[in-house]
Design a protein around this motif. Structure first.
Motif, PDB file in Angstrom:
ATOM      1  N   ASP A  78      25.550  28.269  41.123  1.00  0.00           N
ATOM      2  CA  ASP A  78      25.486  28.808  39.600  1.00  0.00           C
ATOM      3  C   ASP A  78      25.798  30.283  39.375  1.00  0.00           C
ATOM      4  O   ASP A  78      25.919  30.736  38.405  1.00  0.00           O
ATOM      5  CB  ASP A  78      24.172  28.554  39.299  1.00  0.00           C
ATOM      6  CG  ASP A  78      23.695  27.149  38.943  1.00  0.00           C
ATOM      7  OD1 ASP A  78      24.560  26.288  38.948  1.00  0.00           O
ATOM      8  OD2 ASP A  78      22.435  26.741  38.833  1.00  0.00           O
ATOM      9  N   TYR A  79      26.042  31.024  40.466  1.00  0.00           N
ATOM     10  CA  TYR A  79      26.045  32.236  40.882  1.00  0.00           C
ATOM     11  C   TYR A  79      27.812  32.708  41.093  1.00  0.00           C
ATOM     12  O   TYR A  79      28.107  33.852  41.289  1.00  0.00           O
ATOM     13  CB  TYR A  79      25.234  33.082  41.420  1.00  0.00           C
ATOM     14  CG  TYR A  79      23.936  33.244  41.036  1.00  0.00           C
ATOM     15  CD1 TYR A  79      23.555  34.182  40.249  1.00  0.00           C
ATOM     16  CD2 TYR A  79      23.184  32.063  41.209  1.00  0.00           C
ATOM     17  CE1 TYR A  79      22.140  34.163  39.746  1.00  0.00           C
ATOM     18  CE2 TYR A  79      21.853  32.061  40.855  1.00  0.00           C
ATOM     19  CZ  TYR A  79      21.420  33.137  40.100  1.00  0.00           C
ATOM     20  OH  TYR A  79      20.095  32.954  39.580  1.00  0.00           O
ATOM     21  N   ARG A  80      28.735  31.823  41.178  1.00  0.00           N
ATOM     22  CA  ARG A  80      30.031  32.046  41.631  1.00  0.00           C
ATOM     23  C   ARG A  80      30.794  32.656  40.358  1.00  0.00           C
ATOM     24  O   ARG A  80      30.617  32.309  39.238  1.00  0.00           O
ATOM     25  CB  ARG A  80      30.495  30.726  42.397  1.00  0.00           C
ATOM     26  CG  ARG A  80      29.953  30.357  43.420  1.00  0.00           C
ATOM     27  CD  ARG A  80      30.166  28.989  44.025  1.00  0.00           C
ATOM     28  NE  ARG A  80      29.436  28.666  45.127  1.00  0.00           N
ATOM     29  CZ  ARG A  80      29.489  27.551  45.652  1.00  0.00           C
ATOM     30  NH1 ARG A  80      30.182  26.429  45.133  1.00  0.00           N
ATOM     31  NH2 ARG A  80      28.530  27.116  46.893  1.00  0.00           N
ATOM     32  N   LYS A  81      31.820  33.026  40.518  1.00  0.00           N
ATOM     33  CA  LYS A  81      32.843  33.586  39.719  1.00  0.00           C
ATOM     34  C   LYS A  81      32.288  34.695  38.764  1.00  0.00           C
ATOM     35  O   LYS A  81      32.822  34.908  37.567  1.00  0.00           O
ATOM     36  CB  LYS A  81      33.420  32.554  38.724  1.00  0.00           C
ATOM     37  CG  LYS A  81      34.249  31.751  39.412  1.00  0.00           C
ATOM     38  CD  LYS A  81      34.734  30.246  38.739  1.00  0.00           C
ATOM     39  CE  LYS A  81      35.465  29.280  39.563  1.00  0.00           C
ATOM     40  NZ  LYS A  81      36.278  28.413  38.767  1.00  0.00           N
ATOM     41  N   MET A  82      31.189  35.512  39.361  1.00  0.00           N
ATOM     42  CA  MET A  82      30.690  36.543  38.786  1.00  0.00           C
ATOM     43  C   MET A  82      30.997  37.862  39.209  1.00  0.00           C
ATOM     44  O   MET A  82      30.649  38.794  38.720  1.00  0.00           O
ATOM     45  CB  MET A  82      28.989  36.565  38.788  1.00  0.00           C
ATOM     46  CG  MET A  82      28.474  35.257  37.889  1.00  0.00           C
ATOM     47  SD  MET A  82      26.662  35.086  38.257  1.00  0.00           S
ATOM     48  CE  MET A  82      26.122  36.551  37.426  1.00  0.00           C
TER      49      MET A  82
END
Length: 372
Positions: free
Chosen positions: A312-316
């Motif tokens: 859920d915290y990828r591509k941030m």
């Protein structure tokens, strides 16, 4: 005539661990494993509490000519809903008669244990440990916790009928030959993350036990969709964390944390293989211990051992921050080269990220499969 010995005694185990030292004695790129570490891995590791490992030695007369271990990884089979077996710790002279006998021995042993699916490998014991057969990049020594073998091994394995399962890529940077965009943007990326209450910080070694506990969820979730992944049991994870603590540099142990929850981490390790190469036959006594204790300043490289982000915290931008922080420390400490890996060949997002910072795909390892 080739005979097989089922390794049971301490003397046989010592012969099993030592065989590669003789096989590779003239190879300038070979790095001996520490004897005590290999002995503990094969006898004391928590993996043995839930799984079964049986090493074998191949003899031609009174001379050892090969070794292999049959591995029944119950955790893998339960997690992936399969009934497979593995082989690992494979080393052999350049003779298909010897390798075929070794693979036949493993196959028979696994069949007797009720395995009906595939034979996979090499893994020592799973993809959480050193794994893969080196098929490209024989012109340099392996970095810490990576495998190494002669080029002819692929022919031995494929001669028995194994085919490719998946390839693993090792990435390399020489000197300052990397794109430092993630370093230049580091401050702005961190400020953006702070707006989501995400901070980038070093691991606190004084509170290592609690930190390791927080990291457990990331470790067992960031790679859960990777080929061959098996979640570590609590005991296996604690064993790994304890080993890593002995060699990690806190400047290269970086986490991303949101309101007390660790959501990502990046870990690079000094390449202790620079020291291990000088420790004859992996023995710390009588002189090897001094090389280990006083040789740290001679280490020239680092290995980016793991970089994982909860889904859920990828591509941030967290991945870029972790890489940027590691690169910044790499430059500040004056290291001469670095490796990242391995990565799965089909992990497009991670591979593109490494290519973007000019990583060179300089080594390739292969996991093989064969129907039992």
């Amino acid at each position: 005539m080739i005979t097989i010995v089922t390794v049971k005694s301490k003397k046989e185990l010592a012969s099993f661990i030592d065989f590669p030292h003789d096989l590779y004695k003239d190879d300038p790129y070979y790095v001996p494993e520490l004897f005590i570490a290999q002995r503990d891995l094969l006898t004391k590791h928590p993996f043995h509490k839930h799984n079964t490992v049986q090493p074998f030695l191949a003899y031609d007369g009174d001379k050892i000519v090969g070794r292999i271990a049959a591995i029944l990884n119950n955790g893998h089979n339960e997690y992936s809903h399969v009934n497979d077996g593995f082989f690992g710790f494979f080393d052999c002279i350049n003779d298909t008669n010897v390798s075929n006998v070794l693979f036949e021995t493993v196959t028979k042993w696994l069949k007797e244990k009720g395995v009906t699916g595939k034979l996979l490998g090499p893994t020592n014991f799973s993809t959480n440990e050193p794994c893969g057969l080196l098929i490209e990049g024989f012109d340099s020594s392996p970095f810490l916790m990576n495998t190494y073998n002669f080029a002819y091994y692929a022919n031995l394995v494929e001669n028995f009928g194994f085919t490719k399962d998946v390839d693993l890529i090792g990435w390399h940077w020489e000197g300052q030959a990397y794109d430092d965009k993630s370093v230049r943007l580091l401050n702005s990326l961190e400020e953006r993350l702070k707006r989501n209450d995400i901070i980038i910080r070093k691991i606190n070694l004084k509170n290592f036990k609690e930190e390791a506990e927080k990291l457990r969820e990331v470790y067992n979730s960031a790679w859960d969709k990777n080929t061959g992944f098996v979640p570590l049991t609590n005991e296996e994870y604690d064993y790994l964390a304890k080993d890593l603590k002995l060699i990690l540099d806190p400047d290269f142990a970086i986490v991303a944390e949101q309101r007390g929850k660790i959501v990502a981490f990046g870990l690079a390790l000094p390449d202790y293989n620079d020291i291990f190469k000088k420790i004859k036959r992996g023995r710390l006594l009588p002189t090897g211990i001094f090389k280990l204790l006083f040789g740290k300043k001679s280490i020239t490289g680092i290995r980016i051992y793991a970089l994982g982000v909860i889904e859920d915290y990828r591509k941030m931008g967290i991945e870029a921050c972790l890489y940027g922080t590691i690169i910044k420390q790499y430059k500040a400490k004056g290291y001469k080269h670095a490796e990242a890996g391995w990565t799965l060949e089909n992990n497009d997002m991670m591979n593109r990220a490494i290519e973007a910072i000019k990583g060179d795909p300089y080594k390739k390892y292969r996991l093989y499969q064969k129907a039992i």
